[in-house]
Design an enzyme around this catalytic site. Structure first.
Site, PDB file in Angstrom:
ATOM      1  N   LEU A  34       0.796  -1.160   0.037  1.00  0.00           N
ATOM      2  CA  LEU A  34      -0.027  -0.059  -0.174  1.00  0.00           C
ATOM      3  C   LEU A  34       0.783   1.314  -0.269  1.00  0.00           C
ATOM      4  CD1 LEU A  34      -2.851  -1.083   2.293  1.00  0.00           C
ATOM      5  CD2 LEU A  34      -2.925  -1.161  -0.133  1.00  0.00           C
ATOM      6  N   TYR A 149      16.446   3.206 -10.870  1.00  0.00           N
ATOM      7  CA  TYR A 149      15.239   2.366 -11.134  1.00  0.00           C
ATOM      8  C   TYR A 149      15.570   1.426 -12.158  1.00  0.00           C
ATOM      9  CZ  TYR A 149      10.769   1.052 -13.109  1.00  0.00           C
ATOM     10  OH  TYR A 149       9.919   0.548 -13.797  1.00  0.00           O
ATOM     11  N   LYS A 153      15.863  -2.799 -11.786  1.00  0.00           N
ATOM     12  CA  LYS A 153      14.999  -3.913 -12.569  1.00  0.00           C
ATOM     13  C   LYS A 153      16.203  -4.710 -13.478  1.00  0.00           C
ATOM     14  CE  LYS A 153      10.689  -2.500 -12.061  1.00  0.00           C
ATOM     15  NZ  LYS A 153       9.666  -3.480 -11.783  1.00  0.00           N
ATOM     16  N   ASN A 197       5.134  12.712 -11.929  1.00  0.00           N
ATOM     17  CA  ASN A 197       6.090  13.033 -12.702  1.00  0.00           C
ATOM     18  C   ASN A 197       5.766  12.667 -14.125  1.00  0.00           C
ATOM     19  OD1 ASN A 197       8.021  13.399 -10.507  1.00  0.00           O
ATOM     20  ND2 ASN A 197       8.145  11.440  -9.951  1.00  0.00           N
TER      21      ASN A 197
HETATM   22  N1  UDP Z   1       6.604  14.910 -20.072  1.00  0.00           N
HETATM   23  C1  UDP Z   1       6.085  16.194 -20.282  1.00  0.00           C
HETATM   24  N2  UDP Z   1       5.395  16.788 -19.177  1.00  0.00           N
HETATM   25  C2  UDP Z   1       5.176  15.915 -17.926  1.00  0.00           C
HETATM   26  C3  UDP Z   1       5.470  14.686 -17.823  1.00  0.00           C
HETATM   27  C4  UDP Z   1       6.198  14.073 -19.172  1.00  0.00           C
HETATM   28  O1  UDP Z   1       6.226  17.020 -21.150  1.00  0.00           O
HETATM   29  O2  UDP Z   1       4.726  16.681 -16.871  1.00  0.00           O
HETATM   30  C5  UDP Z   1       7.008  14.322 -21.536  1.00  0.00           C
HETATM   31  C6  UDP Z   1       8.318  13.807 -21.241  1.00  0.00           C
HETATM   32  O3  UDP Z   1       9.113  14.691 -21.383  1.00  0.00           O
HETATM   33  C7  UDP Z   1       8.364  12.601 -22.109  1.00  0.00           C
HETATM   34  C8  UDP Z   1       6.833  12.229 -22.292  1.00  0.00           C
HETATM   35  O4  UDP Z   1       6.052  13.218 -21.737  1.00  0.00           O
HETATM   36  O5  UDP Z   1       8.585  13.019 -23.374  1.00  0.00           O
HETATM   37  C9  UDP Z   1       6.805  10.879 -21.374  1.00  0.00           C
HETATM   38  O6  UDP Z   1       7.251  11.118 -20.199  1.00  0.00           O
HETATM   39  P1  UDP Z   1       6.916  10.021 -19.126  1.00  0.00           P
HETATM   40  O7  UDP Z   1       7.430  10.532 -17.982  1.00  0.00           O
HETATM   41  O8  UDP Z   1       5.306   9.820 -18.986  1.00  0.00           O
HETATM   42  O9  UDP Z   1       7.457   8.564 -19.281  1.00  0.00           O
HETATM   43  P2  UDP Z   1       9.128   8.358 -19.696  1.00  0.00           P
HETATM   44  O10 UDP Z   1       9.721   9.476 -20.062  1.00  0.00           O
HETATM   45  O11 UDP Z   1       9.691   7.578 -18.535  1.00  0.00           O
HETATM   46  O12 UDP Z   1       9.055   7.500 -20.825  1.00  0.00           O
END
Ligand code: UDP
Length: 330
Positions: A34, A149, A153, A197
């Site tokens: 949780l 992270y 994994k 995030n």
């Molecule tokens: N992103 C963005 N604003 C946010 C969160 C993410 O512009 O508040 C963009 C980020 O730069 C990336 C895409 O969205 O190009 C996906 O980001 P996410 O964190 O969801 O996934 P990851 O980058 O870990 O694949």
């Protein structure tokens, strides 16, 4: 079949629980600490599935409790989804990631081997690959994670591969691209506490009216419109990939990328909410997020050929289900 699902009240776990409970012969036990899930999700799974299952609040770091669970459970198969998953947090607090992800998994594997449980399907991530010159990632790319992270994994993958080679377990490793979308009921989805995030949880906050606009991190990436592009995989397709693994894991250990093979930019996603949900997402451009990649997506051929799985849903289903969930959870 007796199945243990770790992390079963989280975003992916709760959707997978519903998928598993569709099979009348499945006896399901869910554990979750949780830390990033709500106990009320247990009732939502019960309500939507109309099926019984066992739930135990359990932290995988607690070896004794885990041993007791395995003595009673007599599991045939483990879906191991539990773990901490924020890239940003893992860079600030790596110890938490080593403890929750690595030690938690070692304890789980210990309990499996002690109790002669052979089969495990592990929730890994495309983050294990790190940066590569090619944008289309296949399973044989080298794993060079660029954050803690991803490293945790990778370590767990290595443990699984080694134990498999020593004939102690059978394992399928699923490397997810970017899971997105919500259950069709609008009652399950991703709703982390605080400021999220990741992109979709952030958009959910905007739809709910909790945040005014999206901060787009970077508009000078090497993509069609300058914003970052990712391979977003609908949660229901992700669940279907897991269900396909149940038969295969006993016959063959393997590693599969789970994504659609189609990258979409942040602006594509914003536009899709306008197109499919008539909802305008306001945004501003900000500087790039540290460690972000321009574009990457899955080379889909292996899962299609060997797992008999490929994604059926696209951006339309992702946007509409996300919108439905956000409105219902207002
Ligand atoms: N992103 C963005 N604003 C946010 C969160 C993410 O512009 O508040 C963009 C980020 O730069 C990336 C895409 O969205 O190009 C996906 O980001 P996410 O964190 O969801 O996934 P990851 O980058 O870990 O694949």
């Amino acid at each position: 079949m007796n199945i243990l699902l770790t992390g079963g009240l989280g975003y992916i776990g709760s959707h997978l629980a519903l998928g598993l409970l569709k099979n009348k012969k499945t006896k399901l036990t869910i554990v979750d600490d949780l830390s990033n899930a709500k106990l009320s999700t247990k009732n939502t799974i019960k309500y939507l599935s109309k099926k019984k299952f066992k739930f135990k609040k359990l932290d995988l770091k607690n070896k004794n409790k885990l041993q007791k669970l395995f003595k009673v459970g007599k599991f045939d198969l483990i879906f191991h989804l539990a773990g901490s998953k924020s890239v940003k947090e893992s860079q600030i607090n790596p110890k938490k990631y080593y403890e929750n992800n690595v030690i938690g998994s070692i304890n789980l594997l210990h309990a499996m081997i002690e109790n002669n449980v052979k089969n495990i399907i592990f929730s890994s991530t495309a983050t294990v690959y790190g940066l590569h010159k090619k944008n289309c990632y296949s399973e044989n790319f080298s794993r060079e994670p660029i954050n803690t992270y991803g490293l945790t994994k990778k370590i767990i993958e290595d443990l699984l591969i080694d134990l498999k080679e020593k004939n102690q377990i059978n394992t399928l490793i699923l490397r997810y691209f970017n899971p997105a979308g919500c259950h069709i009921s609008g009652l399950l989805g991703e709703n982390p506490q605080g400021i999220p995030n990741n992109l979709y949880p952030y958009i959910i906050k905007i739809i709910k009216g909790e945040v005014k606009y999206l901060k787009i991190f970077g508009n000078n990436y090497k993509t069609k419109d300058g914003t970052g592009a990712r391979d977003y995989i609908h949660i229901q397709d992700l669940v279907d990939a897991h269900l396909k693994c149940i038969k295969l894991v006993k016959k063959k250990s393997d590693i599969f990328n789970i994504g659609t093979g189609r990258p979409y930019t942040v602006l594509d996603i914003i536009n899709s909410f306008k197109k499919y949900c008539n909802f305008k997402i306001n945004y501003n451009f900000y500087s790039r997020r540290e460690g972000d990649i321009d574009i990457y997506y899955n080379k889909i051929s292996k899962a299609k050929k060997k797992l008999g799985w490929s994604a059926k849903r696209g951006l339309k289903e992702i946007s509409q289900s996300t919108f439905n969930f956000a409105i219902k959870s207002k």
